[in-house]
Design an enzyme around this catalytic site. Sequence first.
Site, PDB file in Angstrom:
ATOM      1  N   GLU A   9      27.463  47.709  46.534  1.00 37.30           N
ATOM      2  CA  GLU A   9      27.018  46.559  47.333  1.00 37.30           C
ATOM      3  C   GLU A   9      26.737  46.931  48.779  1.00 37.30           C
ATOM      4  OE1 GLU A   9      29.212  42.824  47.125  1.00 37.30           O
ATOM      5  OE2 GLU A   9      29.928  43.413  45.137  1.00 37.30           O
ATOM      6  N   ASP A  84      35.076  41.841  41.005  1.00 35.41           N
ATOM      7  CA  ASP A  84      35.452  40.435  40.878  1.00 35.41           C
ATOM      8  C   ASP A  84      34.252  39.651  40.347  1.00 35.41           C
ATOM      9  OD1 ASP A  84      33.751  40.360  43.059  1.00 35.41           O
ATOM     10  OD2 ASP A  84      35.304  39.884  44.527  1.00 35.41           O
ATOM     11  N   GLU A  86      32.092  37.700  41.777  1.00 31.13           N
ATOM     12  CA  GLU A  86      30.889  37.835  42.607  1.00 31.13           C
ATOM     13  C   GLU A  86      30.221  39.187  42.357  1.00 31.13           C
ATOM     14  OE1 GLU A  86      28.668  35.366  45.005  1.00 31.13           O
ATOM     15  OE2 GLU A  86      30.699  34.940  44.317  1.00 31.13           O
ATOM     16  N   TYR A 300      41.223  47.126  47.054  1.00 25.77           N
ATOM     17  CA  TYR A 300      40.306  45.984  47.161  1.00 25.77           C
ATOM     18  C   TYR A 300      40.986  44.791  47.822  1.00 25.77           C
ATOM     19  CZ  TYR A 300      36.486  42.867  45.981  1.00 25.77           C
ATOM     20  OH  TYR A 300      35.433  41.997  46.063  1.00 25.77           O
ATOM     21  N   ARG A 302      40.132  41.480  48.000  1.00 20.29           N
ATOM     22  CA  ARG A 302      40.103  40.115  47.463  1.00 20.29           C
ATOM     23  C   ARG A 302      40.924  40.069  46.180  1.00 20.29           C
ATOM     24  NH1 ARG A 302      35.111  41.198  49.552  1.00 20.29           N
ATOM     25  NH2 ARG A 302      34.552  39.887  51.337  1.00 20.29           N
TER      26      ARG A 302
END
Length: 692
Positions: A9, A84, A86, A300, A302
């Site tokens: 990303e 996740d 998203e 990570y 989140r």
Amino acid sequence: MAKYLVIVESPAKVKTIGKFLGSNYKVMASQGHVRDLPKSQMGIDPENDYEPKYITIRGKGELLAALRKEAKKATKVYLATDPDREGEAISWHLAAALKLEDKDIYRITFNEITKGAVKESLKNARKIDMNLVDAQQARRALDRIVGYGISPLLWAKIKRGLSAGRVQSVALRIICDREKLIDEFIPEEYWTIEANLNIEGEKKPIVAQFTGTSKGKLEIKSKNEADEILAKLKKEKFSVDQIKKGERNKKAPLPFTTSTMQQEAAKALNFATQKTMRIAQQLYEGIEIEGRGSVGLITYLRTDSTRVADEAVATTASFINDNYGKDYVAGNHTEAKKDEKRIQDAHEAIRPTDLTLSPVVVKDSLSRDQFRLYQLIWKRFIASQMTPAVYETTSVKIKAGDYRFSVSASKVKFEGFMAVYKEADDEEKSNTLAKSLDENSKLSLENVEGIQHFTQPPAHYTEASLVKSLEELGIGRPSTYAPTISTIIARHYVAKEQKNLYVTELGIAVNNAMTTAFPVIVDTQFTANMESLLDGVEEGDVDWKDIIRNFYPDLKEAIDTASKELENVTIEDEVTDVICENCGRNMVVKYGPHGKFLACPGFPECRNTKPYLEKIGVPCPKCGKDVVLKKTKKGRIFFGCEGYPECDFVSWQKPSVKPCPQCGGYMVEKGSKLACANPECGHVEVLKKNEN
């Protein structure tokens, strides 16, 4: 030439991951989402079974062309977006945009950006998890339906440019409900009694707290009650009734989740939630460390899980043993949260990826804020794997006739995890008592006094306490807390002063409209149930379109009803008797992002503006001039004298025209009651309509 393409990303990850994989791999970044619903329309088609209409995000065409070119050349394309919902959705959109066939899709995830984790993920490539994708699609569709359905109504009824949101509107309501409790709170008087007692043979007196009588606790409500007890105590003989010694363990804290990290960073470092997430993202994606290159320092960011991988537990135990001693090693004592249904346990708690990269070692490579957050995460994780702190406690009961007092003290016997870490609001009192104090000690009264107190209203929300409430109520997810709070502040619905959050006049208007027209949308239980349904989609138990099919018709009906019945909030240009000194016109009331202000109607020829002083029809209790509604720079409402600065009268509550019948002072509105502004007086009465 590279055989394999890895798509991540963030551009920041490209360098870190490229370093691990070598020349056979080309690493490129999607720079977040590449496709989304169009901004010009709702993008969810109720006539076609709520099918979402995805388009390429403006400005991403060139990037997608470059990715397609590399994908055609590559033997395999690995989609390495975040682990996740998203991230899964971004991979799914990438696969569609790059026209990858199912057999050519290799989805990889890693919880930390380390060489071992990245290499291991390549061995465990899988297909895209459509349950995760559908959970994200359902959330996006719900948010879009609410936002695009209700926001135009707010524009029409209150002010153009306002917005509603499935989670932001609930967060606003929570803050408004708390402000209402604070505004309506009427303080109650109570008293405590302290006795300073000398111990024979000791230089320093002890301070004992009054607890009640031999029959039990006794609350003191007034000065008269306190004076009566004090008069009796001065005649009594004080003696030791009982001494209890014991031990108390204080458990090590759990490692950070997204929520607890945001809360602790707010309390300890004064970071806004958005800032915490931004810096944590940098620590996760990779920091240039001298001699090591780009290194992902934390796992990570989140997550709502407190789970720690077995390998990390073993490594940490060894680290603690080597640096603190075996007595400090707790092993895998970390408890998971009780409500396992709500936890997306795909990844671990937030922890350092390499304990040997201590804050001291990497300090020179980090900015000040990066260092402070990394140090907090590093210390918290080490502490979570350590033994409890042990306190030696002493509790002394003292009698004076039929009355009872107590003195308690504690001191640290074994530091345990506290050798590394203490929470920001951890204020352990370590009173020490004279070693010679026992049941036979002779006590003499030096002095005894009553202390007046008043009960305090609930505290205003801070970002930290709002995150905690949202999590406890099951509203939103780790990734939504920071953007939700940022949105309601950016929209000027809420003002942040010092650490506290206050609702603004605009926020009150929006909340009133939402609670009147859409009570279900702003209902905390409904929103929490919706989160549970989204979890059901992720687990494969619920069809994501079923949620939309059940939700949309009721919302549409509520919008249609509200558009006919909801009253307009009057914010039209109201002509005042204030004359513009530049051109002589009567100035008008305008409504800006921070509330009302005075402006010359001759705009654009005359651009004169002034603060708007809205009179409330109450004379100033100090000087008799009008009391006006005012706002702080950030939009919080208060009441003050129009004669400021000559007169300094101010009140957070709206003053009443009716004086206090008991003391003659001014009274203020507290919900359905009028209360004397002087808590010493304490007069309260029911508010009649003609008194406000």
